[in-house]
Motif scaffolding. Structure first.
Motif, PDB file in Angstrom:
ATOM      1  N   ILE A 139       0.726  -1.096   0.033  1.00 48.46           N
ATOM      2  CA  ILE A 139       0.199  -0.033   0.093  1.00 48.46           C
ATOM      3  C   ILE A 139       0.820   1.314  -0.093  1.00 48.46           C
ATOM      4  CG2 ILE A 139      -1.609   1.339   1.355  1.00 48.46           C
ATOM      5  CD1 ILE A 139      -2.793  -1.315   2.447  1.00 48.46           C
ATOM      6  N   VAL A 140       1.924   1.293   0.993  1.00 47.65           N
ATOM      7  CA  VAL A 140       2.742   2.423   0.865  1.00 47.65           C
ATOM      8  C   VAL A 140       3.533   2.629  -0.255  1.00 47.65           C
ATOM      9  CG1 VAL A 140       4.843   3.573   2.069  1.00 47.65           C
ATOM     10  CG2 VAL A 140       2.996   2.537   3.429  1.00 47.65           C
ATOM     11  N   LEU A 141       3.902   1.319  -0.905  1.00 51.14           N
ATOM     12  CA  LEU A 141       4.555   1.718  -2.274  1.00 51.14           C
ATOM     13  C   LEU A 141       3.818   2.283  -3.306  1.00 51.14           C
ATOM     14  CD1 LEU A 141       6.700  -1.664  -2.371  1.00 51.14           C
ATOM     15  CD2 LEU A 141       7.810   0.616  -2.401  1.00 51.14           C
ATOM     16  N   SER A 142       2.267   1.851  -3.332  1.00 50.41           N
ATOM     17  CA  SER A 142       1.223   2.349  -4.208  1.00 50.41           C
ATOM     18  C   SER A 142       1.175   3.902  -3.944  1.00 50.41           C
ATOM     19  CB  SER A 142      -0.032   1.683  -4.028  1.00 50.41           C
ATOM     20  OG  SER A 142      -0.338   1.988  -2.885  1.00 50.41           O
ATOM     21  N   TRP A 143       1.380   4.178  -2.787  1.00 46.83           N
ATOM     22  CA  TRP A 143       1.022   5.755  -2.498  1.00 46.83           C
ATOM     23  C   TRP A 143       2.372   6.463  -2.976  1.00 46.83           C
ATOM     24  CZ3 TRP A 143      -0.570   5.688   3.332  1.00 46.83           C
ATOM     25  CH2 TRP A 143      -1.912   5.246   3.760  1.00 46.83           C
ATOM     26  N   ILE A 144       3.428   6.012  -2.967  1.00 50.39           N
ATOM     27  CA  ILE A 144       4.706   6.632  -3.359  1.00 50.39           C
ATOM     28  C   ILE A 144       4.788   6.655  -4.893  1.00 50.39           C
ATOM     29  CG2 ILE A 144       7.287   6.391  -3.686  1.00 50.39           C
ATOM     30  CD1 ILE A 144       7.296   5.070  -0.973  1.00 50.39           C
ATOM     31  N   VAL A 145       4.214   5.632  -5.719  1.00 51.34           N
ATOM     32  CA  VAL A 145       4.133   5.822  -7.145  1.00 51.34           C
ATOM     33  C   VAL A 145       3.062   6.398  -7.547  1.00 51.34           C
ATOM     34  CG1 VAL A 145       5.493   3.590  -7.167  1.00 51.34           C
ATOM     35  CG2 VAL A 145       3.062   3.615  -7.430  1.00 51.34           C
ATOM     36  N   THR A 146       1.989   6.756  -6.894  1.00 53.13           N
ATOM     37  CA  THR A 146       0.842   7.323  -7.407  1.00 53.13           C
ATOM     38  C   THR A 146       1.080   8.758  -8.028  1.00 53.13           C
ATOM     39  OG1 THR A 146      -0.601   6.347  -5.739  1.00 53.13           O
ATOM     40  CG2 THR A 146      -1.316   8.416  -6.674  1.00 53.13           C
ATOM     41  N   LEU A 147       1.603   9.752  -7.120  1.00 52.87           N
ATOM     42  CA  LEU A 147       2.114  10.991  -7.624  1.00 52.87           C
ATOM     43  C   LEU A 147       2.835  10.886  -9.033  1.00 52.87           C
ATOM     44  CD1 LEU A 147       1.531  13.960  -7.104  1.00 52.87           C
ATOM     45  CD2 LEU A 147       3.957  14.009  -5.697  1.00 52.87           C
ATOM     46  N   PRO A 148       4.044  10.177  -9.252  1.00 54.48           N
ATOM     47  CA  PRO A 148       4.822  10.129 -10.545  1.00 54.48           C
ATOM     48  C   PRO A 148       3.957   9.487 -11.577  1.00 54.48           C
ATOM     49  CG  PRO A 148       5.747   8.688  -9.034  1.00 54.48           C
ATOM     50  CD  PRO A 148       4.773   9.592  -8.272  1.00 54.48           C
ATOM     51  N   THR A 149       3.222   8.586 -11.240  1.00 54.14           N
ATOM     52  CA  THR A 149       2.473   7.967 -12.456  1.00 54.14           C
ATOM     53  C   THR A 149       1.273   8.964 -13.016  1.00 54.14           C
ATOM     54  OG1 THR A 149       2.701   5.523 -11.175  1.00 54.14           O
ATOM     55  CG2 THR A 149       0.900   5.823 -12.971  1.00 54.14           C
ATOM     56  N   GLY A 150       0.637   9.538 -12.014  1.00 53.93           N
ATOM     57  CA  GLY A 150      -0.201  10.403 -12.471  1.00 53.93           C
ATOM     58  C   GLY A 150       0.658  11.403 -13.202  1.00 53.93           C
ATOM     59  N   ALA A 151       1.555  11.995 -12.822  1.00 50.71           N
ATOM     60  CA  ALA A 151       2.212  13.002 -13.400  1.00 50.71           C
ATOM     61  C   ALA A 151       2.817  12.829 -14.780  1.00 50.71           C
ATOM     62  CB  ALA A 151       3.495  13.507 -12.757  1.00 50.71           C
ATOM     63  N   LEU A 152       3.163  11.505 -14.998  1.00 48.77           N
ATOM     64  CA  LEU A 152       3.627  10.912 -16.390  1.00 48.77           C
ATOM     65  C   LEU A 152       2.435  10.877 -17.239  1.00 48.77           C
ATOM     66  CD1 LEU A 152       6.155   9.689 -17.890  1.00 48.77           C
ATOM     67  CD2 LEU A 152       5.395   7.412 -16.927  1.00 48.77           C
ATOM     68  N   VAL A 153       1.544  10.214 -16.828  1.00 47.49           N
ATOM     69  CA  VAL A 153       0.391   9.980 -17.759  1.00 47.49           C
ATOM     70  C   VAL A 153      -0.253  11.492 -18.140  1.00 47.49           C
ATOM     71  CG1 VAL A 153      -2.030   8.979 -17.952  1.00 47.49           C
ATOM     72  CG2 VAL A 153      -0.142   7.674 -16.723  1.00 47.49           C
ATOM     73  N   GLY A 154      -0.427  12.427 -17.170  1.00 49.36           N
ATOM     74  CA  GLY A 154      -0.881  13.713 -17.300  1.00 49.36           C
ATOM     75  C   GLY A 154      -0.165  14.519 -18.309  1.00 49.36           C
ATOM     76  N   ALA A 155       1.275  14.289 -18.345  1.00 47.93           N
ATOM     77  CA  ALA A 155       2.134  14.931 -19.018  1.00 47.93           C
ATOM     78  C   ALA A 155       2.092  14.469 -20.385  1.00 47.93           C
ATOM     79  CB  ALA A 155       3.590  14.903 -18.579  1.00 47.93           C
ATOM     80  N   ILE A 156       1.873  13.196 -20.687  1.00 47.41           N
ATOM     81  CA  ILE A 156       2.218  12.544 -21.995  1.00 47.41           C
ATOM     82  C   ILE A 156       0.779  13.099 -22.641  1.00 47.41           C
ATOM     83  CG2 ILE A 156       1.718  10.148 -23.163  1.00 47.41           C
ATOM     84  CD1 ILE A 156       3.661   9.228 -21.121  1.00 47.41           C
ATOM     85  N   LEU A 157      -0.237  12.809 -21.858  1.00 46.08           N
ATOM     86  CA  LEU A 157      -1.576  13.249 -22.577  1.00 46.08           C
ATOM     87  C   LEU A 157      -1.767  14.647 -23.081  1.00 46.08           C
ATOM     88  CD1 LEU A 157      -3.977  11.043 -20.456  1.00 46.08           C
ATOM     89  CD2 LEU A 157      -3.424  10.696 -22.801  1.00 46.08           C
ATOM     90  N   TYR A 158      -1.143  15.434 -22.286  1.00 44.14           N
ATOM     91  CA  TYR A 158      -1.094  17.017 -22.556  1.00 44.14           C
ATOM     92  C   TYR A 158      -0.444  17.327 -23.739  1.00 44.14           C
ATOM     93  CZ  TYR A 158      -1.540  22.188 -22.286  1.00 44.14           C
ATOM     94  OH  TYR A 158      -1.842  23.494 -22.500  1.00 44.14           O
TER      95      TYR A 158
END
Length: 365
Positions: free
Chosen positions: A342-361
């Motif tokens: 769970i903690v690892l998923s919390w850590i990667v949530t921010l960069p994963t969202g940032a990566l996908v958001g950046a690519i789509l923009y």
């Protein structure tokens, strides 16, 4: 582009429901005071009520999650920017729900905002606002939640044990009564007999009042679960609905956006909550009744307070922190492997969202 944005935001709301709707009633189901569907339907109804009430009580969150404080308003109001943020958050939350990992939709949205914002304005993005307004409440909330849950759990365990040991009923005892005229008759004397129902029957008494400790505990757990779910709907709905404000057909109408998001969250929770429900209710720690009450009280107070004050805390972080706090103090312990995941998923949530958001923009710009 408006229709694509609408679909992306509704998909985000649906994944939010799948990942988050059950968290308010995890204590109810985890303590086995209600079944899965009873718990889920109650959580869904309370969440929908909170979603609809967010129109009146959560203006601060509706404004904050347009991204206007993070990037210039001319960028934040673009349909393309909102689409990248919504899609980045939706992909991140959907992956977590599929894996049964309870992550923060708020965290995923902030990551997507940051990624799309970096592509859009580069160094002009206001990182100070990102840290003080958004990230600090998210990072502090699980730690803050652990403390009251840790302290309350043993106290509430003792109260539950005492309630279970109390006499179940107060009875009136039938006996022979001699009137002043010397006439003997059968009647009910004003004598109280306390004890279990079996003891009352053995004494020839009939119950006058019975305390249902189990029913009282169940009612309290339902109330706490409904409160958390209501507060979650109040807290999460405006964050997602804010992304619909650029849609021309809605004309910036927040009420309609909130209603659409609330309906999508309801559908997503009913269709896809089971995996996260198992993690929250069964895998983090084994919940007894006292622990369930402690976690419920802590989560409802913290999330409710944050919602009415416009603080973007995560119901996930608060509820998981509360569950961990109860497990650490006299409970069944905490499953370290589950918490590590769970903690690892919390850590990667921010960069994963940032990566996908950046690519789509980049793709839609």
């Amino acid at each position: 582009m408006d229709s694509v944005l609408l679909l992306a935001v509704l998909f985000l709301a649906g994944t939010n429901g799948a990942n988050d709707n059950f968290k308010g009633v995890a204590t109810l189901y985890g303590s086995r005071r209600a079944g899965y569907w009873t718990s889920l339907l109650w959580a869904s109804a309370a969440t929908l009520a909170g979603s609809l009430c967010s129109v009146f009580f959560a203006h601060a969150l509706l404004k904050a999650f347009t991204g206007a404080g993070l990037v210039p308003s001319v960028i934040a109001t673009q349909t393309r920017f909102a689409f990248a943020v919504a899609s980045g958050g939706a992909v991140t939350v959907a992956l977590a729900a599929w894996r049964g990992l309870p992550i923060s939709t708020t965290h995923a949205l902030i990551g997507a905002m940051g990624g799309a914002g970096l592509v859009a304005v580069g160094s002009a993005m206001r990182f100070a606002i990102l840290g003080s307004t958004f990230l600090l409440p998210l990072l502090a909330s699980p730690v803050i939640a652990m403390v009251p849950a840790f302290l309350l759990a043993p106290l509430l365990r003792r109260l539950v044990a005492r309630a279970a040991a109390e006499p179940e009923c107060v009875c009136t005892q039938s006996a022979t009564i001699v009137t002043p005229e010397g006439v003997m008759m059968r009647g009910t004397m004003p004598v109280r007999v306390t004890g279990t129902k079996a003891e009352c029957r053995a004494a020839g008494a009939r119950p006058a009042w019975r305390f249902d400790a189990r029913g009282a505990v169940d009612a309290l757990l339902f109330l706490l679960g409904g409160t958390v779910s209501f507060a979650r709907g109040l807290n999460d709905t405006p964050k997602i609905a804010a992304l619909l404000l650029p849609v021309t057909a809605l004309g910036g109408h927040g009420t309609l956006a909130v209603a659409l998001v609330g309906a999508a969250m309801l559908a997503g929770g009913l269709l896809g909550a089971r995996r996260v429900a198992r993690t929250m209710s069964d895998k983090i720690t084994q919940l007894d009744i006292g622990a369930a009450l402690a976690a419920g009280v802590t989560t409802s107070l913290l999330v409710g307070t944050a919602s009415f004050n416009g603080l973007p805390v995560s119901t996930t972080h608060v509820s998981v922190g509360a569950l961990v706090g109860t497990g650490l103090n006299g409970g069944g312990g905490v499953d370290r492997q589950v918490m590590t995941n769970i903690v690892l998923s919390w850590i990667v949530t921010l960069p994963t969202g940032a990566l996908v958001g950046a690519i789509l923009y980049v793709l839609v710009r």
